[in-house]
Design a protein around this motif. Structure first.
Motif, PDB file in Angstrom:
ATOM      1  N   ALA A 140       0.836  -1.207   0.000  1.00 24.85           N
ATOM      2  CA  ALA A 140       0.000   0.000   0.000  1.00 24.85           C
ATOM      3  C   ALA A 140       0.865   1.249   0.000  1.00 24.85           C
ATOM      4  CB  ALA A 140      -0.921  -0.008   1.217  1.00 24.85           C
ATOM      5  N   ALA A 141       1.993   1.222   0.703  1.00 25.97           N
ATOM      6  CA  ALA A 141       2.869   2.394   0.764  1.00 25.97           C
ATOM      7  C   ALA A 141       3.576   2.635  -0.569  1.00 25.97           C
ATOM      8  CB  ALA A 141       3.893   2.211   1.874  1.00 25.97           C
ATOM      9  N   LEU A 142       3.827   1.583  -1.322  1.00 27.58           N
ATOM     10  CA  LEU A 142       4.523   1.717  -2.607  1.00 27.58           C
ATOM     11  C   LEU A 142       3.577   1.846  -3.792  1.00 27.58           C
ATOM     12  CD1 LEU A 142       7.411  -0.864  -2.239  1.00 27.58           C
ATOM     13  CD2 LEU A 142       7.606   1.623  -2.327  1.00 27.58           C
ATOM     14  N   SER A 143       2.287   1.895  -3.546  1.00 24.33           N
ATOM     15  CA  SER A 143       1.329   1.906  -4.650  1.00 24.33           C
ATOM     16  C   SER A 143       1.454   3.138  -5.533  1.00 24.33           C
ATOM     17  CB  SER A 143      -0.099   1.781  -4.114  1.00 24.33           C
ATOM     18  OG  SER A 143      -0.397   2.915  -3.320  1.00 24.33           O
ATOM     19  N   GLY A 144       1.923   4.253  -5.001  1.00 17.28           N
ATOM     20  CA  GLY A 144       2.027   5.481  -5.784  1.00 17.28           C
ATOM     21  C   GLY A 144       3.282   5.572  -6.634  1.00 17.28           C
ATOM     22  N   SER A 145       4.243   4.695  -6.414  1.00 20.92           N
ATOM     23  CA  SER A 145       5.498   4.777  -7.170  1.00 20.92           C
ATOM     24  C   SER A 145       5.683   3.531  -8.030  1.00 20.92           C
ATOM     25  CB  SER A 145       6.677   4.921  -6.207  1.00 20.92           C
ATOM     26  OG  SER A 145       6.833   3.751  -5.444  1.00 20.92           O
ATOM     27  N   ASP A 146       6.081   3.760  -9.274  1.00 20.34           N
ATOM     28  CA  ASP A 146       6.305   2.641 -10.187  1.00 20.34           C
ATOM     29  C   ASP A 146       7.771   2.484 -10.547  1.00 20.34           C
ATOM     30  OD1 ASP A 146       3.607   2.079 -10.313  1.00 20.34           O
ATOM     31  OD2 ASP A 146       3.277   3.480 -11.962  1.00 20.34           O
ATOM     32  N   GLY A 147       8.626   3.386 -10.059  1.00 21.05           N
ATOM     33  CA  GLY A 147      10.032   3.383 -10.465  1.00 21.05           C
ATOM     34  C   GLY A 147      10.864   2.381  -9.684  1.00 21.05           C
ATOM     35  N   ILE A 148      12.119   2.678  -9.612  1.00 19.68           N
ATOM     36  CA  ILE A 148      13.103   1.829  -8.952  1.00 19.68           C
ATOM     37  C   ILE A 148      13.003   2.037  -7.443  1.00 19.68           C
ATOM     38  CG2 ILE A 148      15.569   1.386  -8.734  1.00 19.68           C
ATOM     39  CD1 ILE A 148      15.833   2.611 -11.574  1.00 19.68           C
ATOM     40  N   LEU A 149      13.067   0.953  -6.701  1.00 23.05           N
ATOM     41  CA  LEU A 149      13.078   1.025  -5.244  1.00 23.05           C
ATOM     42  C   LEU A 149      14.518   0.888  -4.788  1.00 23.05           C
ATOM     43  CD1 LEU A 149      11.519   1.115  -2.540  1.00 23.05           C
ATOM     44  CD2 LEU A 149      11.523  -1.377  -2.608  1.00 23.05           C
ATOM     45  N   HIS A 150      14.993   1.866  -4.010  1.00 25.71           N
ATOM     46  CA  HIS A 150      16.347   1.839  -3.476  1.00 25.71           C
ATOM     47  C   HIS A 150      16.292   1.232  -2.076  1.00 25.71           C
ATOM     48  CE1 HIS A 150      16.361   4.913  -6.601  1.00 25.71           C
ATOM     49  NE2 HIS A 150      17.610   4.539  -6.804  1.00 25.71           N
ATOM     50  N   LEU A 151      17.191   0.326  -1.797  1.00 27.21           N
ATOM     51  CA  LEU A 151      17.182  -0.433  -0.545  1.00 27.21           C
ATOM     52  C   LEU A 151      18.470  -0.179   0.217  1.00 27.21           C
ATOM     53  CD1 LEU A 151      15.824  -2.670   1.211  1.00 27.21           C
ATOM     54  CD2 LEU A 151      17.106  -4.307  -0.143  1.00 27.21           C
ATOM     55  N   VAL A 152      18.346   0.205   1.483  1.00 23.59           N
ATOM     56  CA  VAL A 152      19.491   0.432   2.361  1.00 23.59           C
ATOM     57  C   VAL A 152      19.398  -0.571   3.497  1.00 23.59           C
ATOM     58  CG1 VAL A 152      20.641   2.049   3.921  1.00 23.59           C
ATOM     59  CG2 VAL A 152      19.609   2.885   1.832  1.00 23.59           C
ATOM     60  N   ILE A 153      20.477  -1.281   3.741  1.00 17.63           N
ATOM     61  CA  ILE A 153      20.540  -2.230   4.840  1.00 17.63           C
ATOM     62  C   ILE A 153      21.946  -2.173   5.419  1.00 17.63           C
ATOM     63  CG2 ILE A 153      21.140  -4.202   3.394  1.00 17.63           C
ATOM     64  CD1 ILE A 153      19.275  -5.887   5.219  1.00 17.63           C
ATOM     65  N   ASP A 154      22.053  -2.337   6.715  1.00  7.31           N
ATOM     66  CA  ASP A 154      23.341  -2.259   7.392  1.00  7.31           C
ATOM     67  C   ASP A 154      24.231  -3.417   6.973  1.00  7.31           C
ATOM     68  OD1 ASP A 154      25.370  -1.450   9.086  1.00  7.31           O
ATOM     69  OD2 ASP A 154      24.464  -2.297  10.878  1.00  7.31           O
ATOM     70  N   LYS A 155      25.541  -3.156   6.837  1.00  2.00           N
ATOM     71  CA  LYS A 155      26.456  -4.213   6.405  1.00  2.00           C
ATOM     72  C   LYS A 155      26.595  -5.306   7.460  1.00  2.00           C
ATOM     73  CE  LYS A 155      30.776  -2.466   8.155  1.00  2.00           C
ATOM     74  NZ  LYS A 155      32.166  -2.244   7.911  1.00  2.00           N
ATOM     75  N   GLU A 156      26.276  -5.013   8.703  1.00  2.00           N
ATOM     76  CA  GLU A 156      26.372  -6.003   9.772  1.00  2.00           C
ATOM     77  C   GLU A 156      25.111  -6.869   9.874  1.00  2.00           C
ATOM     78  OE1 GLU A 156      29.136  -6.535  11.538  1.00  2.00           O
ATOM     79  OE2 GLU A 156      30.139  -4.917  10.459  1.00  2.00           O
ATOM     80  N   ALA A 157      24.099  -6.544   9.097  1.00  2.00           N
ATOM     81  CA  ALA A 157      22.853  -7.311   9.145  1.00  2.00           C
ATOM     82  C   ALA A 157      23.080  -8.711   8.577  1.00  2.00           C
ATOM     83  CB  ALA A 157      21.771  -6.595   8.346  1.00  2.00           C
ATOM     84  N   GLU A 158      22.285  -9.646   9.051  1.00  2.00           N
ATOM     85  CA  GLU A 158      22.407 -11.012   8.561  1.00  2.00           C
ATOM     86  C   GLU A 158      21.922 -11.090   7.114  1.00  2.00           C
ATOM     87  OE1 GLU A 158      20.523 -13.865  11.060  1.00  2.00           O
ATOM     88  OE2 GLU A 158      21.363 -13.002  12.885  1.00  2.00           O
ATOM     89  N   ALA A 159      22.551 -11.972   6.360  1.00  2.00           N
ATOM     90  CA  ALA A 159      22.183 -12.134   4.960  1.00  2.00           C
ATOM     91  C   ALA A 159      20.750 -12.635   4.825  1.00  2.00           C
ATOM     92  CB  ALA A 159      23.151 -13.094   4.271  1.00  2.00           C
ATOM     93  N   SER A 160      20.289 -13.416   5.797  1.00  4.96           N
ATOM     94  CA  SER A 160      18.925 -13.937   5.729  1.00  4.96           C
ATOM     95  C   SER A 160      17.890 -12.802   5.777  1.00  4.96           C
ATOM     96  CB  SER A 160      18.678 -14.925   6.869  1.00  4.96           C
ATOM     97  OG  SER A 160      18.840 -14.283   8.125  1.00  4.96           O
ATOM     98  N   LEU A 161      18.227 -11.694   6.451  1.00  4.58           N
ATOM     99  CA  LEU A 161      17.313 -10.552   6.495  1.00  4.58           C
ATOM    100  C   LEU A 161      17.161  -9.937   5.107  1.00  4.58           C
ATOM    101  CD1 LEU A 161      15.601  -8.548   8.122  1.00  4.58           C
ATOM    102  CD2 LEU A 161      17.696  -7.273   8.585  1.00  4.58           C
ATOM    103  N   LEU A 162      18.261  -9.783   4.381  1.00  4.87           N
ATOM    104  CA  LEU A 162      18.198  -9.237   3.028  1.00  4.87           C
ATOM    105  C   LEU A 162      17.494 -10.195   2.079  1.00  4.87           C
ATOM    106  CD1 LEU A 162      18.986  -7.068   0.958  1.00  4.87           C
ATOM    107  CD2 LEU A 162      21.171  -8.242   0.700  1.00  4.87           C
ATOM    108  N   ILE A 163      17.774 -11.473   2.203  1.00  7.12           N
ATOM    109  CA  ILE A 163      17.147 -12.471   1.319  1.00  7.12           C
ATOM    110  C   ILE A 163      15.648 -12.532   1.552  1.00  7.12           C
ATOM    111  CG2 ILE A 163      17.025 -14.940   0.818  1.00  7.12           C
ATOM    112  CD1 ILE A 163      20.082 -14.985   1.309  1.00  7.12           C
ATOM    113  N   SER A 164      15.234 -12.511   2.825  1.00  4.93           N
ATOM    114  CA  SER A 164      13.799 -12.557   3.102  1.00  4.93           C
ATOM    115  C   SER A 164      13.109 -11.268   2.654  1.00  4.93           C
ATOM    116  CB  SER A 164      13.550 -12.815   4.583  1.00  4.93           C
ATOM    117  OG  SER A 164      14.007 -11.719   5.364  1.00  4.93           O
ATOM    118  N   ALA A 165      13.803 -10.137   2.755  1.00  6.88           N
ATOM    119  CA  ALA A 165      13.208  -8.875   2.295  1.00  6.88           C
ATOM    120  C   ALA A 165      13.054  -8.876   0.776  1.00  6.88           C
ATOM    121  CB  ALA A 165      14.072  -7.696   2.740  1.00  6.88           C
TER     122      ALA A 165
END
Length: 132
Positions: A85-110
């Motif tokens: 619902a929050a992204l419904s107004g945008s059709d372009g590229i989504l930029h994603l920021v995640i901390d380098k110390e975060a687990e890889a499983s968090l990025l994969i699940s996202a």
């Protein structure tokens, strides 16, 4: 006084393979000399670090993921369930920021989230300034 030498048979020519074998052995020696050398990494390599900066300086829309339940879209808190619902107004590229110390499983699940699977996602890295 005549000498009789045995007649040569030209129908059975022999191919000398010793030169080819020597070339192959030399190539193998050169290969193992080059491949066996240790590579030295430069000592001035620094990993990129994520720091908190104002969302207005980043491209929009930008999704910042801090934990499995803590997501921010353009600086505003959003739950993963309400992301479509929050992204419904945008059709372009989504930029994603995640901390380098975060687990890889968090990025994969996202990235496996249905809303993110159907759009182009670019991973944004931020460099910390001097002294940070």
């Amino acid at each position: 006084m005549s000498l009789r030498l045995p007649a040569r048979h030209h129908d059975r020519l022999r191919i000398d393979t010793s030169l080819a074998i020597v070339n192959i052995v030399l190539l193998l020696i050169f290969f193992f000399l080059v491949a066996g050398q240790e590579t030295r990494t430069p000592r001035d390599i620094r990993l990129a670090q994520t720091s908190q900066i104002a969302p207005s300086t980043l491209p929009s829309p930008i999704l910042e993921i801090r934990s499995a339940k803590e997501w921010f879209l353009d600086g505003e808190a959003v739950s993963p369930e309400l992301l479509p619902a929050a992204l419904s107004g945008s059709d372009g590229i989504l930029h994603l920021v995640i901390d380098k110390e975060a687990e890889a499983s968090l990025l994969i699940s996202a990235l496996g989230h249905p809303e993110l699977a159907s759009r182009e996602v670019r991973l944004v890295t931020l460099r910390a300034g001097p002294g940070q």
